[in-house]
Design an enzyme around this catalytic site. Structure first.
Site, PDB file in Angstrom:
ATOM      1  N   ARG A  36       0.837  -1.207   0.000  1.00 17.69           N
ATOM      2  CA  ARG A  36       0.000   0.000   0.000  1.00 17.69           C
ATOM      3  C   ARG A  36       0.864   1.246   0.000  1.00 17.69           C
ATOM      4  O   ARG A  36       0.606   2.198  -0.724  1.00 17.69           O
ATOM      5  CB  ARG A  36      -0.904  -0.030   1.243  1.00 17.69           C
ATOM      6  CG  ARG A  36      -1.810   1.170   1.405  1.00 17.69           C
ATOM      7  CD  ARG A  36      -2.692   0.999   2.626  1.00 17.69           C
ATOM      8  NE  ARG A  36      -1.911   0.714   3.835  1.00 17.69           N
ATOM      9  CZ  ARG A  36      -2.443   0.379   4.997  1.00 17.69           C
ATOM     10  NH1 ARG A  36      -3.745   0.243   5.127  1.00 17.69           N
ATOM     11  NH2 ARG A  36      -1.668   0.156   6.044  1.00 17.69           N
ATOM     12  N   ASP A  37       1.926   1.238   0.801  1.00 17.66           N
ATOM     13  CA  ASP A  37       2.820   2.378   0.956  1.00 17.66           C
ATOM     14  C   ASP A  37       4.011   2.228   0.002  1.00 17.66           C
ATOM     15  O   ASP A  37       4.796   1.288   0.123  1.00 17.66           O
ATOM     16  CB  ASP A  37       3.302   2.449   2.409  1.00 17.66           C
ATOM     17  CG  ASP A  37       4.149   3.678   2.698  1.00 17.66           C
ATOM     18  OD1 ASP A  37       5.273   3.748   2.162  1.00 17.66           O
ATOM     19  OD2 ASP A  37       3.689   4.545   3.455  1.00 17.66           O
ATOM     20  N   VAL A  38       4.140   3.164  -0.934  1.00 11.81           N
ATOM     21  CA  VAL A  38       5.188   3.068  -1.953  1.00 11.81           C
ATOM     22  C   VAL A  38       6.583   3.113  -1.337  1.00 11.81           C
ATOM     23  O   VAL A  38       7.466   2.323  -1.698  1.00 11.81           O
ATOM     24  CB  VAL A  38       5.033   4.198  -2.997  1.00 11.81           C
ATOM     25  CG1 VAL A  38       6.225   4.219  -3.953  1.00 11.81           C
ATOM     26  CG2 VAL A  38       3.730   4.031  -3.764  1.00 11.81           C
ATOM     27  N   ASP A  61      -2.908  -1.394  -3.162  1.00 11.33           N
ATOM     28  CA  ASP A  61      -3.682  -1.318  -1.926  1.00 11.33           C
ATOM     29  C   ASP A  61      -4.968  -2.080  -2.165  1.00 11.33           C
ATOM     30  O   ASP A  61      -5.846  -1.625  -2.903  1.00 11.33           O
ATOM     31  CB  ASP A  61      -3.970   0.148  -1.583  1.00 11.33           C
ATOM     32  CG  ASP A  61      -4.777   0.308  -0.312  1.00 11.33           C
ATOM     33  OD1 ASP A  61      -5.218  -0.714   0.267  1.00 11.33           O
ATOM     34  OD2 ASP A  61      -4.985   1.468   0.109  1.00 11.33           O
ATOM     35  N   ILE A  62      -5.108  -3.262  -1.565  1.00 10.12           N
ATOM     36  CA  ILE A  62      -6.272  -4.094  -1.851  1.00 10.12           C
ATOM     37  C   ILE A  62      -7.566  -3.467  -1.356  1.00 10.12           C
ATOM     38  O   ILE A  62      -8.652  -3.874  -1.785  1.00 10.12           O
ATOM     39  CB  ILE A  62      -6.117  -5.523  -1.283  1.00 10.12           C
ATOM     40  CG1 ILE A  62      -6.168  -5.532   0.254  1.00 10.12           C
ATOM     41  CG2 ILE A  62      -4.844  -6.184  -1.798  1.00 10.12           C
ATOM     42  CD1 ILE A  62      -6.353  -6.935   0.835  1.00 10.12           C
ATOM     43  N   ASN A  88      -1.874 -12.302   0.491  1.00 13.14           N
ATOM     44  CA  ASN A  88      -1.282 -12.256   1.830  1.00 13.14           C
ATOM     45  C   ASN A  88      -1.748 -11.055   2.648  1.00 13.14           C
ATOM     46  O   ASN A  88      -1.781 -11.115   3.882  1.00 13.14           O
ATOM     47  CB  ASN A  88       0.241 -12.224   1.700  1.00 13.14           C
ATOM     48  CG  ASN A  88       0.937 -11.964   3.008  1.00 13.14           C
ATOM     49  OD1 ASN A  88       0.998 -12.810   3.887  1.00 13.14           O
ATOM     50  ND2 ASN A  88       1.472 -10.739   3.163  1.00 13.14           N
ATOM     51  N   TYR A 190     -10.866 -11.491  13.722  1.00  9.78           N
ATOM     52  CA  TYR A 190      -9.828 -12.095  12.892  1.00  9.78           C
ATOM     53  C   TYR A 190     -10.181 -13.541  12.559  1.00  9.78           C
ATOM     54  O   TYR A 190     -10.034 -13.976  11.412  1.00  9.78           O
ATOM     55  CB  TYR A 190      -8.480 -12.024  13.608  1.00  9.78           C
ATOM     56  CG  TYR A 190      -7.322 -12.523  12.774  1.00  9.78           C
ATOM     57  CD1 TYR A 190      -6.797 -11.743  11.750  1.00  9.78           C
ATOM     58  CD2 TYR A 190      -6.749 -13.776  13.003  1.00  9.78           C
ATOM     59  CE1 TYR A 190      -5.729 -12.186  10.968  1.00  9.78           C
ATOM     60  CE2 TYR A 190      -5.692 -14.236  12.237  1.00  9.78           C
ATOM     61  CZ  TYR A 190      -5.187 -13.435  11.229  1.00  9.78           C
ATOM     62  OH  TYR A 190      -4.143 -13.883  10.457  1.00  9.78           O
ATOM     63  N   VAL A 192     -13.170 -14.901  12.403  1.00 12.35           N
ATOM     64  CA  VAL A 192     -14.270 -14.910  11.438  1.00 12.35           C
ATOM     65  C   VAL A 192     -13.768 -14.555  10.044  1.00 12.35           C
ATOM     66  O   VAL A 192     -14.144 -15.173   9.039  1.00 12.35           O
ATOM     67  CB  VAL A 192     -15.391 -13.954  11.872  1.00 12.35           C
ATOM     68  CG1 VAL A 192     -16.485 -13.884  10.806  1.00 12.35           C
ATOM     69  CG2 VAL A 192     -15.986 -14.393  13.209  1.00 12.35           C
ATOM     70  N   LYS A 194     -10.837 -15.016   8.703  1.00 11.58           N
ATOM     71  CA  LYS A 194     -10.043 -16.078   8.089  1.00 11.58           C
ATOM     72  C   LYS A 194     -10.879 -17.331   7.817  1.00 11.58           C
ATOM     73  O   LYS A 194     -10.589 -18.085   6.871  1.00 11.58           O
ATOM     74  CB  LYS A 194      -8.839 -16.406   8.960  1.00 11.58           C
ATOM     75  CG  LYS A 194      -7.798 -15.277   8.979  1.00 11.58           C
ATOM     76  CD  LYS A 194      -7.291 -14.946   7.579  1.00 11.58           C
ATOM     77  CE  LYS A 194      -6.152 -13.942   7.578  1.00 11.58           C
ATOM     78  NZ  LYS A 194      -5.622 -13.664   6.229  1.00 11.58           N
TER      79      LYS A 194
END
Length: 270
Positions: A36-38, A61-62, A88, A190, A192, A194
């Protein structure tokens, strides 16, 4: 256009970073480290280049559909397709987080489930014959952690669709906002999220069974990273081994499965 391509989301640090490292060492194709962060992503690429490796970088950034669309268009124009996709990118809240359960539930499900899903919707059309998808899950993604038998059976419905699964995820968020979630869903957003990823994996493979594409989920291990607040006992390189196995080494018969860090196939409904 003919180069094979591997993409790892959320890979500027932690397990994702180690997966990129492993792919760069073994994969005969182009490997994309994304973040996300270049600035953080470019630093991660520079660190791997110091090791003599040659990952490529692209911002992704998903949680931002525009970012995903730009990345998808770039890969299509540059290479024509994707051969390995490792989903991931994910978040979790620390054990004593100050945010309310309602906020934690909404944010965790948005990133871990809904944003992973929307990324897949953009990138799956680029998957080539023989492609492998690895959805990074967790040891906590077992249905036994959902207290409600009714909910467990809904997850296990062999004809469950993605819209129906997404509705299940929304039901959880709504229950968390109303404070009625614990009895049926348990206490962890978390977990739920996954479990949602494991269910999504099953559906995705079912939808792709007529193509030469393998989709699996994986519990990589309990890693010593920011996500576990350094409570894990394994290194990122150790925890990259099971995802790399699914991406590179698993037999073609392994599809739609949940694979543990020791490369064993686990019954997630257990």
């Amino acid at each position: 256009m003919s180069s094979k391509v591997a993409v790892v989301t959320g890979s500027n640090k932690g397990i994702g970073f180690a997966i990129v490292r492993g792919l760069c060492n073994r994969y005969e194709g182009v490997v994309y480290l994304t973040s996300r962060d270049v600035e953080k992503g470019e630093k991660a690429v520079a660190d791997l280049k110091k090791e003599g490796l040659s990952p490529k970088y692209h911002q992704l950034d998903i949680t931002d559909i525009k970012s995903v669309e730009i990345f998808s268009s770039y890969i299509k124009a540059s290479y024509g397709g994707i051969d390995i996709l490792v989903n991931n990118a994910a978040i979790t809240f620390i054990e004593n987080a100050m945010e309310s359960v309602a906020v934690q539930a909404e944010k965790t499900l948005f990133v871990n489930y809904f944003s992973t899903l929307s990324t897949c919707e953009q990138l799956f059309p680029l998957l080539r014959d023989g492609a492998r998808v690895v959805n990074v899950s967790s040891s906590s993604a077992l249905l036994k952690y959902i207290p409600s038998e009714n909910l467990r059976q809904r997850f296990l419905d062999p004809s469950l669709t993605i819209p129906e699964l997404s509705n299940l995820m929304r039901e959880y968020v709504d229950a968390a906002k109303m404070g009625t979630h614990v009895g049926e869903w348990g206490i962890s957003p978390y977990v739920v999220s996954k479990i949602g990823i494991n269910a999504l994996t099953k559906i995705q493979q079912r939808l792709l069974n007529d193509q030469d594409i393998k989709v699996n989920s994986v519990h990589p291990g309990f890693v010593d990273t920011d996500m576990t607040t350094q409570k894990g006992h394994q290194t990122i390189n150790e925890c990259a081994q099971a995802p790399l196995y699914l991406a590179l080494d698993a037999p073609d018969s392994v599809k739609g499965k949940f694979v543990w860090s020791n490369m064993w196939i686990v019954a997630w409904e257990a």
